[in-house]
Design a protein around this motif. Structure first.
Motif, mmCIF file in Angstrom:
data_model
loop_
_atom_site.group_PDB
_atom_site.id
_atom_site.type_symbol
_atom_site.label_atom_id
_atom_site.label_comp_id
_atom_site.label_asym_id
_atom_site.label_seq_id
_atom_site.Cartn_x
_atom_site.Cartn_y
_atom_site.Cartn_z
ATOM 1 N N GLU A 164 25.431 14.201 30.393
ATOM 2 C CA GLU A 164 24.308 13.500 31.017
ATOM 3 C C GLU A 164 24.797 12.583 32.141
ATOM 4 N N LEU A 167 25.877 14.732 35.169
ATOM 5 C CA LEU A 167 24.731 15.298 35.881
ATOM 6 C C LEU A 167 23.954 14.216 36.621
ATOM 7 N N THR A 168 23.890 13.020 36.050
ATOM 8 C CA THR A 168 23.191 11.935 36.740
ATOM 9 C C THR A 168 23.941 11.546 38.004
ATOM 10 N N TRP A 173 20.473 15.567 37.142
ATOM 11 C CA TRP A 173 19.973 15.422 35.774
ATOM 12 C C TRP A 173 18.472 15.708 35.698
ATOM 13 N N ASP A 174 17.717 15.164 36.616
ATOM 14 C CA ASP A 174 16.267 15.371 36.527
ATOM 15 C C ASP A 174 15.906 16.851 36.698
ATOM 16 N N LYS A 177 17.408 18.719 33.176
ATOM 17 C CA LYS A 177 17.482 18.197 31.821
ATOM 18 C C LYS A 177 16.717 19.043 30.826
#
Lengths: 295, 297
Positions: A164, A167-168, A173-174, A177
């Motif tokens: 997480e 990816l952020t 991430w968005d 996810k």
């Protein structure tokens, strides 16, 4: 969470006083010495790189400053990618390739006899020109690949946090996810490239090398990745090879211009702040290249 | 062609000449098409002839008893090829366990590590070895395994099959590994993954479908070879699971029954041929469906 680096000094301060402690930094090849309090992460001195008997890079010396974007620009075939690959010891993976000279990461010689190239590559990550997620793995496994492929056991929770976070940091991430279990190749080109960046970030390297990361992407995806680079600078040092001079001018803090000589060996022409290189280059060859007279 | 063109177009005379040439060309085209189609049809016809004739002669005899029973004593009707089916399966399995690690390992060495002249030499030898007559392979297995052991055995049969399979597995595995793009290896190496883990956890999984295809093809090839079995496994009329003793195999049954004097044996030979052809056919179809799934991904 990453394996102990028993051959390289830990990041930040440690027993070996790194050159970053100096306020007077060593002069770069362009000769702009006495710039106060520069934090140098990688020092490159007298590097010659060979493919068999062919010399691809001749006597390059430069300093890569920490937490800045350094762009390597120059005409095709002048050794920019070769120089980049020397930094994380990928150059020697080509059969018959070798390097002479010294490359130091915070003072530690990366090519010393007892230094494991595998450990070097965990501290210096790389993103390639064409996005190359592992096709047999999901998005989650791709990002975690750096960890999963290197260990025999790991906890799911620990992996989940790492994925997480990576990816952020990669501004993905968005988008993914809800798609973490889909194959890595199910994403668009720009997303795949950001996935590869997340994969590199998951190992928390100190330096990220990018070999023409946007050349296979459309302009919108390119802009997203350039924004990402500006955000990553807070924690990472980035070295980027690019053919696109506008991109180099947009995104980099420092620029190094390489050229080929008559033996087709690359050498460093000029290295300095991007603003200075692009508005007031010291060398005529640099000016010719920047203004499009050749290359 | 000579053409007297006026402002309107071609003169009547040269148009007639052109039409004649055109007709000649059309005729040649038709003849060639018919001829080449006939070649294609003949090729398919040969295959269909073999399949069809085996089905015609052998399918009628197939029943559960045939597939599971032991052969009856000479002269008695009935009996089956149960032990031969099991024997073939056992011998091929052992051969696979021997040949696949060797072949895949050699392919990994050839493809993942710079091997230079040695690598080219190995590949060249493998190409040659695929052409060695299987009877020669059988004799070699006889000399190396049967003679020292002093009796025929399933192990020697498996060794003979392995000799046949190793070059095929090596070549197909090397091609499968070559298909893996080098960018994937680079991506893994750049993450600080050591080379052996890159091979085991990235390259092999990506090429697993093609590797499996190669193994299935090698099995199909080996299953049908009769000559090596003559000198190694030798055949066995009873149930036998002892690997150091002779074992029944399907090609041997076909050979012995087809050349025997009894009509019942001949029918059984046809039925056994049918079973063998079905197994080889199924493995080819399986191979193609495995490959087809690859494109879905």
């Amino acid at each position: 969470m990453i394996e102990t680096r028993n051959k390289l000094p830990s990041r930040g301060g440690d027993a070996n006083p790194p050159p970053t402690a100096d306020k007077e930094s060593p002069p770069s090849a362009a000769g702009d010495a006495n710039v106060p309090s520069r934090d140098i992460s990688v020092t490159i001195r007298g590097v010659h790189a060979y493919y068999g008997r062919f010399r691809a890079i001749k006597n390059v010396s430069l300093d890569v400053e920490a937490r800045k974007v350094t762009a390597l620009i120059g005409p095709s075939g002048c050794g920019k990618s070769t120089l980049l690959r020397c930094l994380n010891r990928m150059h020697e993976e080509v059969p018959g390739a070798r390097m002479e000279g010294s490359i130091r990461l915070y003072g530690q010689d990366l090519y010393e006899r007892n230094v494991d190239p595998v450990l070097v590559r965990r501290r210096i990550g790389m993103v390639f020109q064409k996005p190359n997620p592992f096709p047999t793995m999901s998005v989650f496994d791709n990002v975690a690949a750096g960890i999963k492929l290197n260990r025999f056991w790991f906890s799911r929770a620990e992996l989940g946090d790492t994925v997480e976070r990576a990816l952020t940091h990669a501004a993905l991430w968005d988008d993914v996810k809800d798609k973490l279990q889909q194959p890595g190749t199910a994403l668009s080109g720009g997303q795949q490239q950001r996935l590869c960046i997340a994969r590199a970030l998951a190992l928390e390297p100190e330096i990220i090398l990018m070999d023409e990361p946007c050349s296979a992407l459309d302009p919108i995806a390119t802009l997203k990745i350039e924004d990402l680079m500006r955000n990553l600078i807070e924690d990472y040092t980035i070295v980027i090879v690019t053919h696109n001079m506008q991109q180099a001018a947009r995104v980099s803090d420092m620029t190094a211009f390489l050229m080929m000589d008559e033996d087709r060996a690359g050498f460093l022409v000029e290295h300095g702040e991007t603003k200075q290189i692009f508005t007031n280059p010291k060398e005529k060859r640099t000016e010719d290249y920047i203004t499009g007279r050749f290359g | 062609m000579s053409m007297t063109t006026d402002t309107v177009g071609i003169s009547r005379k040269s148009l007639a000449g052109a039409r004649a040439q055109f007709q000649a060309r059309k005729l040649t085209d038709h003849v060639a098409t018919v001829f080449l189609s006939a070649c294609a049809v003949l090729c398919v016809a040969v295959l269909l002839l073999i399949l069809g004739y085996v089905v015609y002669r052998g399918a009628g005899y197939i029943n559960w008893q045939f597939l599971t029973a032991l052969p009856k004593p000479v002269g008695e009707a009935g009996g089956g090829v149960g032990n031969a089916l099991v024997g073939s399966a056992v011998i091929v399995t052992i051969a696979v366990l021997m040949a696949v690690p060797l072949g895949v390992g050699a392919a990994i060495f050839l493809n993942e590590f710079p091997s230079g002249v040695l690598g080219r030499g190995i590949r060249f030898l493998a190409d040659i070895l695929t052409g060695v007559p299987s009877i020669v392979v059988g004799l070699v297995a006889y000399g190396l395994v049967v003679a020292p052991m002093r009796h025929f055995s399933a192990i020697s049969g498996a060794v003979a099959y392995a000799f046949i399979m190793v070059p095929i597995v090596l070549i197909t595995a090397q091609e499968a590994l070559r298909l893996v793009p080098s960018t994937l290896r680079e991506a893994s190496l750049a993450l600080g993954v050591p080379r052996w883990r890159t091979i085991m956890q990235v390259v092999i999984p990506v090429s697993s479908r093609a590797l499996l295809t190669g193994i299935i093809l090698a099995i199909a090839r080996a299953l049908g070879e009769t000559a090596p079995m003559l000198f190694t496994a030798f055949g066995n009329p009873y149930w036998n699971f002892d690997l150091t003793k002779p074992m029944a195999t399907l090609p041997l049954v076909i050979y012995r029954y087809a050349t025997g004097p009894y009509n019942d044996w001949h029918e059984q030979a046809w039925a056994a041929s049918f079973v063998l052809v079905v197994v080889v056919l199924l493995s080819s179809i399986l191979t193609r469906s495995v490959l087809r799934n690859k494109f879905d991904a």
